[in-house]
Design an enzyme around this catalytic site. Structure first.
Site, PDB file in Angstrom:
ATOM      1  CB  CYS A  94      -2.887   5.551   3.630  1.00  0.00           C
ATOM      2  SG  CYS A  94      -3.354   4.484   5.215  1.00  0.00           S
ATOM      3  CD  GLU A 102      -2.395   1.597   2.718  1.00  0.00           C
ATOM      4  OE1 GLU A 102      -2.510   0.835   3.523  1.00  0.00           O
ATOM      5  OE2 GLU A 102      -2.134   2.687   2.845  1.00  0.00           O
TER       6      GLU A 102
END
Lengths: 483, 483
Positions: free
Chosen positions: B263, B226
């Site tokens: 994020c 990620e």
């Protein structure tokens, strides 16, 4: 024929446009497209088989069966998407009482976008233009651009015409399907930003090169490659003692099937040392006819591969002739033998796939030596055990489960059933992913999950509506429901 | 602390040994291990939060909540494996009447083997030593070697002690869990033949380098990274007119949360041109406190990132100060604005993630311009729509579905529920795979399918026995059953 880059850009742009339509199409619509293609293949079986046989020499019986398998595969995927589990619909209702409060969240799998499919030489129907990769991508709503295999270009073109016509007649959008050919077109396809995933069946060097290309893109894409497999077979002492001749006959049939050009060909056969199995196998193999190979390149590589094995110290020729340089006669079966100890000494040289009707017997002195030699075998599509009822083979099965995607008992790995439970894929280099390229779950390769949070029902896929209008299996608030 | 290569080899060898035990352990056993770790984290929350706060400055409230999320996550995965669907058990009975006859075939997902987990800086619990990657790998029977993040080494070591002790007490095998640290150890881990998959949360450059390393191994392994996400938000004219001030307050809270180090921070906010939203947002942001950043490196990068945006032609500073070179004061919120036309002119410069409490307002003149600018946004974890009830946003939702893994309505993307429907992953660079790193389906990353053909029941996993002794959902002869 070669596809110019300009053409390719137009083709993938059309695929991108088509992707909007195919993603929005209902499962019933897409199922009808697949069925239309299946019907069209069946309706043209005689013509297609004739072209295929002239290009591949695989014979009309095998090829006719392969068309049936291919249309059957298309119909299976129509069933799979109609059943609806493949969407993996999940609904978690809001929970305002939890800390922090949980929103309403609904997840579904969506088509990944245009897919490039590289056809295989050895299955001109089932792993080619309208084969499993194409069928599974179309099933879930992904347009497909097929790279034809140079070994059967005329068949590819004719099949593509039939597929395109059937899709158009069934109401599928323009751009949903195209065929390109030529090595540069293939390379360009993998690098084209419009392409979102690749399906590939072929050699380790060719597949690895494209895998590397797919991963080195600015935006890497999944590369689902099936590259190469040795498919080890283990025969126990008890099984050999009980039915050695029968096993030899079965093995001879399997390793020579289709001139040994199956990805599931048993290439390594582990047998207890000091038996007469090699003699039985030589006897069972000697009458197997020579066969023309798929392509000139494959035919040329076969004698080279044979020599590579024969040249290794500690390798004996059990039956057949290593010197096969007259391609006109076709490929003849060759059986080699060596010891597990020798495999442990030179694993890289002896554990290399040789495409063609040949197999290597490996004699093991005891279970430890068997386990040690098996541990050197690269990832494979299959692993096979021949044992007697009641024998404890659990450790062996566990080891084979670690190195193969399908573990067989008392059978031969050639022949791959197309159904829900099939797994045609194994650790690298058998495949480059954790998925299968045959069977129902092959569709998952071309799907991407998306979750919708607190979405009004009007923008949600019907699979995520509370009332479950499609009547499909879903998980709701953690509980699986059948719909 | 740095882990020498010799140590690493011993650690991954122990993980390989442990993998045999964890693969053979029952779901109930593995669930008890996860629960033991969850209980141990909760029991030590005060000590852990104190260490974490001293190393990350994230504050005790947030960190205490994160421990609860982390232990809750471990308990969710215990539930997931106990429920049993995650095995995807499929049984196709033999069909001797079909042509060719179909064998008995049974498929199950097995653990992939030892997994390397790279911790994130910004979630010292939930995406770290005992976070989602570790929990999902342990859940399905994969040993884990964690690479500690240098931003919270002491916490990593203390957490690892607690995890190891809890696992040992609960009866998990030696070697099931280890912690390493140092950049070289991380690189070596990705290249270690014993490691079969990698979970990673971090930056695009760091993640891409490790992704490339994982793919360039002789045997490539899946790399679940990620990497980075801009998380575009779109506000419609109607929504803005109706509740502009409320939206500004919500956005200010979201982009400054955790000093903008999420994020899922909304980094791009598309608004209609010619409104007073920027003024509202300036007002809502001005009282947000400055905050210490996670690490010195991140703190140093923030002002550089701000300058990069500010230096672009056509960019205005709506609120805050671009010159923030005194790290001692912490990071202060900055809001920029530009036009969609400008984004179309310099997409690469303006569409880059800036880690910290900043966001970019993008004014669109009309729907076409909005769509064109959105098309330039790289793959993201989330995409958000703020619209009024009854507005037709279907085309927008479709576009966001193509670029993000989670599409939200009338909310803010910071905050990620851990449940069955969650999808925390999107097109590259948001993630490098088609999977989620948060929520129940994260386990599928660490599982590999194996099919057993004509196997005696004695060698099969209980999930594949005809009588369904585990009572789990399975697909039998094509039909899903609840068990």
């Amino acid at each position: 024929m070669s596809t110019a880059t300009l053409d390719l850009t137009a083709i993938t742009a059309a695929a991108t446009e088509a992707a909007k339509v195919t993603a929005a199409a209902s499962d019933a619509e897409r199922a009808s497209w697949l069925t239309a293609v299946a019907d069209a293949l069946d309706a043209n079986v005689t013509e297609l088989v004739a072209i295929a046989d002239s290009e591949t020499s695989l014979g009309t019986v095998r090829l006719t069966g392969e068309v049936a398998r291919t249309s059957g595969q298309l119909r299976l995927f129509a069933k799979v998407i109609t059943e609806g589990s493949y969407l993996e619909a999940v609904i978690d209702h809001a929970d305002p009482t939890s800390a922090p409060p949980k929103p309403d969240l609904r997840r579904i799998l969506r088509p990944i976008g245009p897919v490039a499919v590289f056809s295989a030489s050895n299955f001109p129907f089932a792993f080619s233009v309208a084969g499993g990769d194409t069928a599974s991508a179309l099933a879930v709503g992904c347009p497909v651009v097929v790279k034809a295999h140079s070994g059967h270009i005329r068949l590819s073109e004719r099949t593509a015409e039939i597929v395109s016509e059937a899709l158009a007649k069934a109401g599928a959008p323009d751009g949903i399907f195209a065929l390109v050919s030529g090595r540069e077109a293939g390379t360009a396809l993998v690098q084209d930003p419009a392409i979102k995933a690749v399906g590939f069946t072929g050699s380790i060097p060719g597949g690895r090169a494209l895998f590397d290309l797919a991963n080195s893109r600015p935006e890497p894409i999944p590369f689902y490659g099936e590259l190469g497999s040795l498919n080890p077979v283990v025969i126990t002492a008890d099984a050999l003692a009980e039915r050695g001749q029968q096993l030899a006959a079965g093995l001879a049939g399997s390793f020579t099937m289709g001139a040994g050009q199956f990805c599931t060909k048993p290439g390594l056969v582990f047998i207890p040392a000091g038996t007469d199995f090699a003699a039985h196998l030589a006897e069972a193999s000697k009458d197997k006819p020579t066969a023309a190979m798929l392509t000139e390149r494959i035919a040329e590589a076969y004698p080279d591969g044979l020599r590579n094995v024969a040249d290794q110290p500690g390798v004996a020729v059990v039956s057949g002739t290593v010197q096969q340089d007259s391609l006109a006669d076709g490929a003849a079966p060759v059986v080699f033998s060596t010891s597990a100890a020798n495999v442990l000494e030179r694993p890289e040289e002896l554990l290399e796939e040789c495409f063609g009707p040949t197999t290597l017997l490996i004699e093991y002195a005891n279970q430890d030596e068997l386990a040690a030699a098996l541990a050197k075998v690269p990832g494979s599509l299959t692993g096979t055990v021949h044992a007697q009822p009641g024998e404890d083979v659990s450790a062996l099965v566990e080891q084979l489960s670690g190195l193969a995607g399908r573990v067989l008992f008392d059978g031969w790995p050639t022949g791959v059933a197309v159904n829900w439970a099939q797994q045609h894929g194994g650790p690298y280099p058998a495949t480059t992913s954790l998925f299968t390229s045959v069977g129902a779950t092959a569709v998952r390769r071309f799907q991407r999950p998306v979750a919708y949070q607190d979405a009004p029902e009007t923008v949600l896929h019907p699979a995520l509506h509370d009332s479950n209008p499609l009547g499909i299996p879903r998980r709701v608030d953690g509980v699986l429901t059948l719909g």
